[in-house]
Design an enzyme around this catalytic site. Structure first.
Site, short mmCIF file in Angstrom:
data_model
loop_
_atom_site.label_atom_id
_atom_site.label_comp_id
_atom_site.label_asym_id
_atom_site.label_seq_id
_atom_site.Cartn_x
_atom_site.Cartn_y
_atom_site.Cartn_z
N HIS A 24 -1.15 -6.67 -9.42
CA HIS A 24 -2.23 -7.44 -10.06
C HIS A 24 -1.70 -8.82 -10.40
O HIS A 24 -0.77 -8.95 -11.19
CB HIS A 24 -2.70 -6.74 -11.34
CG HIS A 24 -3.22 -5.36 -11.08
ND1 HIS A 24 -4.54 -5.11 -10.80
CD2 HIS A 24 -2.59 -4.17 -11.01
CE1 HIS A 24 -4.70 -3.81 -10.58
NE2 HIS A 24 -3.53 -3.22 -10.70
N LYS A 71 -10.07 -1.22 -1.61
CA LYS A 71 -9.65 -0.48 -2.79
C LYS A 71 -10.81 0.29 -3.40
O LYS A 71 -11.85 -0.28 -3.71
CB LYS A 71 -9.09 -1.47 -3.82
CG LYS A 71 -8.65 -0.84 -5.16
CD LYS A 71 -7.39 -0.03 -5.02
CE LYS A 71 -7.11 0.77 -6.27
NZ LYS A 71 -6.08 0.21 -7.13
N HIS A 131 -7.51 4.54 -6.33
CA HIS A 131 -7.16 4.85 -7.73
C HIS A 131 -7.66 6.28 -7.96
O HIS A 131 -8.87 6.49 -8.08
CB HIS A 131 -7.82 3.87 -8.71
CG HIS A 131 -7.41 4.13 -10.13
ND1 HIS A 131 -6.58 3.31 -10.84
CD2 HIS A 131 -7.70 5.17 -10.95
CE1 HIS A 131 -6.36 3.82 -12.05
NE2 HIS A 131 -7.04 4.95 -12.14
N HIS A 139 -1.07 -8.21 -19.23
CA HIS A 139 -2.07 -8.43 -20.29
C HIS A 139 -1.35 -9.16 -21.41
O HIS A 139 -0.18 -8.84 -21.70
CB HIS A 139 -2.61 -7.11 -20.84
CG HIS A 139 -3.43 -6.32 -19.87
ND1 HIS A 139 -4.76 -6.59 -19.63
CD2 HIS A 139 -3.11 -5.28 -19.07
CE1 HIS A 139 -5.22 -5.74 -18.72
NE2 HIS A 139 -4.25 -4.93 -18.35
N HIS A 189 1.37 -2.87 -4.31
CA HIS A 189 0.29 -2.73 -5.31
C HIS A 189 0.58 -3.67 -6.48
O HIS A 189 1.47 -3.42 -7.29
CB HIS A 189 0.19 -1.27 -5.82
CG HIS A 189 -0.93 -1.06 -6.78
ND1 HIS A 189 -1.84 -0.04 -6.64
CD2 HIS A 189 -1.33 -1.72 -7.90
CE1 HIS A 189 -2.73 -0.08 -7.62
NE2 HIS A 189 -2.43 -1.10 -8.41
N ASP A 232 2.34 -1.92 -9.39
CA ASP A 232 1.18 -1.92 -10.29
C ASP A 232 1.44 -2.83 -11.49
O ASP A 232 0.92 -2.58 -12.57
CB ASP A 232 0.83 -0.49 -10.75
CG ASP A 232 -0.56 -0.43 -11.38
OD1 ASP A 232 -1.37 -1.33 -11.14
OD2 ASP A 232 -0.81 0.53 -12.14
N HIS A 245 -0.20 4.54 -7.10
CA HIS A 245 0.48 4.84 -8.37
C HIS A 245 0.36 6.31 -8.80
O HIS A 245 -0.20 6.61 -9.84
CB HIS A 245 0.01 3.90 -9.49
CG HIS A 245 -1.46 3.63 -9.57
ND1 HIS A 245 -2.41 4.61 -9.59
CD2 HIS A 245 -2.13 2.44 -9.66
CE1 HIS A 245 -3.59 4.05 -9.67
NE2 HIS A 245 -3.46 2.74 -9.71
#
Ligand code: NCD
Ligand code: ZN
Length: 347
Positions: free
Chosen positions: A18, A102, A139, A254, A16, A250, A177
């Site tokens: 990003h 997802k 999620h 940012h 998992h 996960d 998660h």
């Protein structure tokens, strides 16, 4: 207590992740590719990855962004929306464009505005996925205004997940998660159709880390960290040796300015020291012998893939995590910033 000084395991995968896109992708990808052979890449770009053609194009951008000498395979996912067509999913899975799909409940988290507003809207898609054996990645949080944010995962189990697995006993589900004792018992009881990923942050921190002594935006992610009893249940599950639990960081980068903000983004960037972070937990729990299963074997087993053949070695050594790193020219704060971890990747 296991006092081994080094640990060699098959090379792990991140189930998992990003990676974002463009310059940020270029900035963050090397951290993951340094440790992991493969990763399930989340599709919550803006706009989201909803077709096989978009997934293929995104995969190519990831491969192009990979520095020379790093060997890494992205495994792509499809972002489900209210209007996803069962044919697109089936065709994309058949061609190998997607490995999984997802489910983001609409407005549950970062980049979920186009998510599913009611699971009834994607029933046809799920029936097709059950038939072809394609994993559904969930999620697991409800999004209604009445449900307290700390209860959103437990309520999702009751309202959505438990009925879903009864309705579709052949649908393979990864509960992503997980953050609660309720999620652990759900996965435990669900039979082989369900498994779960667990992040390093949910093994290390509870909600105090976010709120005591000042508000700490770098400890904020979704699902939000819960009470201590939930963290302990997650640690027990992850280190139990059960094949139902596997590694999914996960990692969600940012920019520092987007986290340290009046409305800070959800997401923790843990890729730079992900394995060192998990290893600290397995070491503290006296479960180093279960680390390879969690990191390198249970995930491939659930996804029906071969484990990696090459290995990775760690040694006991102090590793200092920097206060901040750069990605795409902007500072970004990693998980464990300023802390010292006790294992180091040596090979
Ligand atoms: C993720 C992100 O930033 O994309 N954020 C997070 O807090 N985990 C989205 C997600 O996985 O929920
Ligand atoms: Zn995520």
């Amino acid at each position: 207590m296991d006092q081994a000084e080094t640990l060699t395991i098959r090379r792990p995968d991140d189930w998992h992740l990003h990676l974002r896109d463009g310059d940020v992708l270029r900035g963050v990808l090397p951290y993951t590719a340094r440790q992991f052979a493969r990763a399930i890449v989340m599709p919550n770009l803006s706009p989201p990855v909803t077709t096989a053609a978009e997934a293929q194009a995104y995969r190519e951008r990831i491969v192009d962004a990979l520095p020379d000498g790093l060997d890494f395979t992205p495994l792509m996912t499809c972002y489900l929306t209210d209007s996803t067509s069962p044919d697109e999913i089936e065709r994309g899975y058949g061609e190998g464009a997607f490995v999984a799909a997802k489910l983001y409940p609409a407005h549950a988290t970062t980049g979920s505005a186009h998510g599913v507003t009611d699971i009834a809207h994607i029933r046809g898609v799920l029936v097709g996925m059950e038939r072809i054996g394609m994993p559904l990645l969930v999620h697991g949080e409800v999004t209604d205004d009445e449900t307290d944010i700390f209860d959103r995962e437990a309520v999702f189990i009751e309202r959505i997940l438990a009925p879903l697995i009864r309705d579709m006993p052949g649908l393979r589900i990864v509960f992503e998660h997980i953050t609660t004792a309720e999620a652990v018992s759900f996965v435990e009881q669900a039979g082989p159709q369900a498994a779960a990923t667990i992040t390093p942050q949910h093994l290390h921190i509870n909600r105090n880390a976010m709120l005591v002594g000042g508000i700490r935006p770098h400890a904020y992610c979704l699902p939000v960290a819960k009470r201590e009893k939930h963290r302990l249940a997650l640690r027990k599950a992850a280190t139990s040796g059960s094949a139902k639990y596997f590694l999914g960081t996960d990692s969600a980068p940012h920019a520092k300015s987007a986290k340290e903000n009046a409305c800070g983004c959800a997401g923790i960037f843990n890729a730079p020291f992900a394995l060192e972070s998990y290893l600290a937990v397995f070491d503290e729990e006296g479960a180093l012998d279960c680390f390879e299963g969690f990191a390198s074997l249970h995930g491939p087993q659930f996804y029906g893939l071969e484990p990696n053949q090459d290995t990775i070695t760690f040694a006991r050594a102090q590793v200092q995590v920097p206060e901040q790193l750069e990605a795409a020219g902007a500072p970004i704060v990693p998980f464990h910033a300023g802390e010292t971890l006790g294992w180091k990747q040596v090979d």
